[in-house]
Structure formats: C-alpha cells, structure tokens
Write an enzyme that holds these catalytic residues in place. Structure first.
Site: not given
Ligand code: GLA
Length: 356
Positions: A41, A130-131, A172
């Site tokens: 991350e 990650s829409s 992403d």
C-alpha cells in the site's frame, strides 16, 4: 520494459484489446472488475511493489454505438451523462460528478464516436475498491480502445488524474486491465512487470466495508509529496536501505519512507508465503502492514483500526489490514474458509473485457 507472460483471450494480461467491429446498432457489453489490494500500500507511486487482485464485483456497461457523443445512465449513480465528442474542456468541472471520469477517458482516447448505454455496478463507490478505475476501463473498452493492458492502464490513470486532480499511482488501473482469473498480481511499479500468482482455494479473502471516503481533498497528495521529499534526500525508495532511511532529516518524510521500504519487503515475503501456502506468515504480514499504515504512514482511521483488531481476534482469521488509499474505505482479511460471516468473500477474477 519487461515482457508480460503470454496469456489467453483479450482482456487477459499481456494480450491486446482489439477494437470491436460490429454493425452500428449491435449491442456492446463490457465489464471491468473492482480490485482489492492484498498488500503493498502506498508503494506504487515510488516505483515499488504491489499485490492486488481483481474481484468478482465490477461494473458492466451495455449500450450501442452513438456517433459524436456519449449518453450514459447508471443504476448506482445519480444523473445522466451527456457529452459531445471530441470532448474539449475541463472534465473535472462536469456534473454529475461521474461525468468527469467518462469525459476524461473520452478525451484521453481522443474518441469521436461514442456510446449510448447504461451502467450497472456492484462495487460501492468511495470504498477503496477502485470503482472509478473500473468505470474508466469499462468506458474505454466501450469506446473501442485497442491496445495492451498496460496502455489501457496508462490511459485510465491519466484520465483519473484529469478527472480528480489526485496524483494516484498505476496499481488500480493496471490490475483491472491485466488481471487473470484465479490469480493475484505481483506488480513491480518500476518496470511494470507482472507476475501472476495463483490464489489457493483453501483460504477466504474477505472484504469489509468500513466508511465512504474520497481521495480528493484527502491527505493522499501529501503522502505523495512526503515520499518525494524523502527521495530528494536519499534517492529512489525502491532501492533504499534502512540505513539511508534513518539518515533522512525531515522526520515526517523519514516515517513515510520507513513504511515504503518495509512494505516493499512485505510484498516480496507475502508473494513467497502465498506460493508455499504459509497462511500464518501471510497473516503476520497483513498485521504488520496495517500497523505501518497506522503508525508510520498515517492513512488509517480509528474506525479501521478497530475493525482490523476485531478481525484479528476472530478464530480462523490469519490476519487483516486496511486496504486501498485509506482514510476510510475497506479492510481485507485472509481466513480459513467460512471463518467470517460478515463481509464479502471475494474471488480472484479476470480483468476488463468485452463480453460476447
Ligand atoms: C489508491 C491509488 C493507488 C495506490 C493506493 C494506495 O488506490 O489509486 O494508485 O496508491 O491508493 O496503495
């Protein structure tokens, strides 16, 4: 740039998306998954290592070609998007908000022919799954993008920057563009090589939604700048030693760098532990990653810390941590099958693709 291993049909890593040539009124359907980051991350924007996985939640766009413009509606976002092509202007100023993403992709691809259609998604917005990257990859394919997954990821990332102004990394979009079913992806964000690592089926990967958030207006940009300050002092974090990190004079930059350097090592260790099905080690790495994001990188929240602590105390849970950009969003846990009843058990899914 490293080669991708050879993979199967379009939409899989390493193959090329080919423009769909269909009669003008033939229906087009495309799907792009969300992703959960297992570990790694806040390492992508310093050329570090990440280990995300595309999930069985995603965004599907169904429609037909439309010359000169885009018209879209969505099940889960308000308003109607109407954009004339080629798009000129500032996508970030559009309303409704999700029109910015659509316009930014269309502008990025230089699209002149559009689509009229409808979106359905079961990726909650603002959850760190990650829409927005899924939306942009889906729109790009619907607009006839052709090229490699990496090219798709680069377009979608630049479009995200134009739409949000947040200087996000490539994780992403690259995961969503290049994922292979049944695998998590070890991505080296320096040379952008990918190693697809099989996800065993005797563990559950569970995602729990904690709180909505947006990276716009968050401290995400500060973290990018703090890492850049660290790199100004000691050079690329991806190759920095602990000794070099300790020599950073700016205490905030030093903390951030410490997280990044250790997190890169945790990603290597995690991929190795996954390959040998060493689940207790996976769990310890998840816990250590969370502690580092909480204490060194300051991207967790008390709410997320409490959720992670609760998960870590449950029988059969190997480990849990916050996932995604932070400041809200989701936590992810790895556990014995059936150990967790609340949350979504997610499975490793294929990347963005044109549906038959
Ligand atoms: C967001 C960004 C990614 C990455 C993560 C943190 O999801 O879009 O590029 O930086 O945060 O790991």
């Amino acid at each position: 740039m490293a080669d991708h291993p050879p993979f199967g049909p379009p939409g899989r890593s390493g193959t090329t998306f080919t423009r769909v040539t269909r009669p003008d009124d033939a229906p087009i359907r495309v799907h792009a998954p969300g992703r959960v980051n297992l570990i790694g991350e806040h390492t992508d924007y310093t050329g570090g290592l990440v280990f995300p996985m595309a999930i069985d939640r995603g965004t599907t766009l169904s429609g037909t070609r439309r010359h000169g413009g885009v018209i879209l509606t969505s099940d889960d976002a308000p308003g109607r998007v109407e954009i004339a092509l080629p798009f000129v202007g500032d996508p970030a100023s559009l309303d409704p908000r999700w029109a910015s993403f659509v316009a930014a992709v269309a502008a990025e691809l230089g699209a002149t022919d559009g689509i009229e259609g409808h979106l359905r998604s079961n990726i909650p917005a603002g959850a760190g799954l990650s829409s927005s990257a899924a939306l942009m990859c889906a729109v790009a394919l619907a607009l006839g993008f052709d090229g490699t997954p990496l090219e798709l990821a680069r377009h979608a990332r630049r479009a995200e920057h134009a739409a949000t102004g947040v200087p996000t990394g490539i994780m992403d979009q690259y995961c969503i563009a290049a994922a292979v079913a049944g695998h998590a992806m070890l991505i080296d964000c320096d040379d952008l090589s990918i190693e697809q690592v099989p996800v065993p089926d005797d563990i559950d990967i569970v995602v729990r939604f904690i709180a909505h958030r947006t990276l716009r207006g968050s401290a995400y940009r500060d973290r990018v700048e703090e890492c850049a300050r660290a790199e100004d002092e000691i050079g690329p974090l991806r190759s920095a030693t602990a000794y070099e990190v300790n020599s950073i004079t700016d205490p905030t930059a030093r903390k951030r760098a410490r997280h990044v350097v250790h997190e890169n090592q945790r990603v290597r260790d995690f991929a190795a532990a996954l390959r040998r099905a060493d689940y207790p080690t996976l769990g310890n790495l998840l816990r250590a990653s969370h502690a580092s994001l909480r204490d060194e990188f300051d991207t967790s929240t008390p709410h997320m810390d409490a959720a992670v602590d609760e998960l870590n105390a449950i029988d059969g849970v190997f480990g849990a941590r916050m996932t995604g950009g932070g400041f809200g969003g989701c936590v992810v846990a790895i556990c014995e099958p059936g150990a967790l009843q609340d949350g979504w058990v997610v499975t490793a899914s294929a990347g963005a693709r044109v549906l038959p």
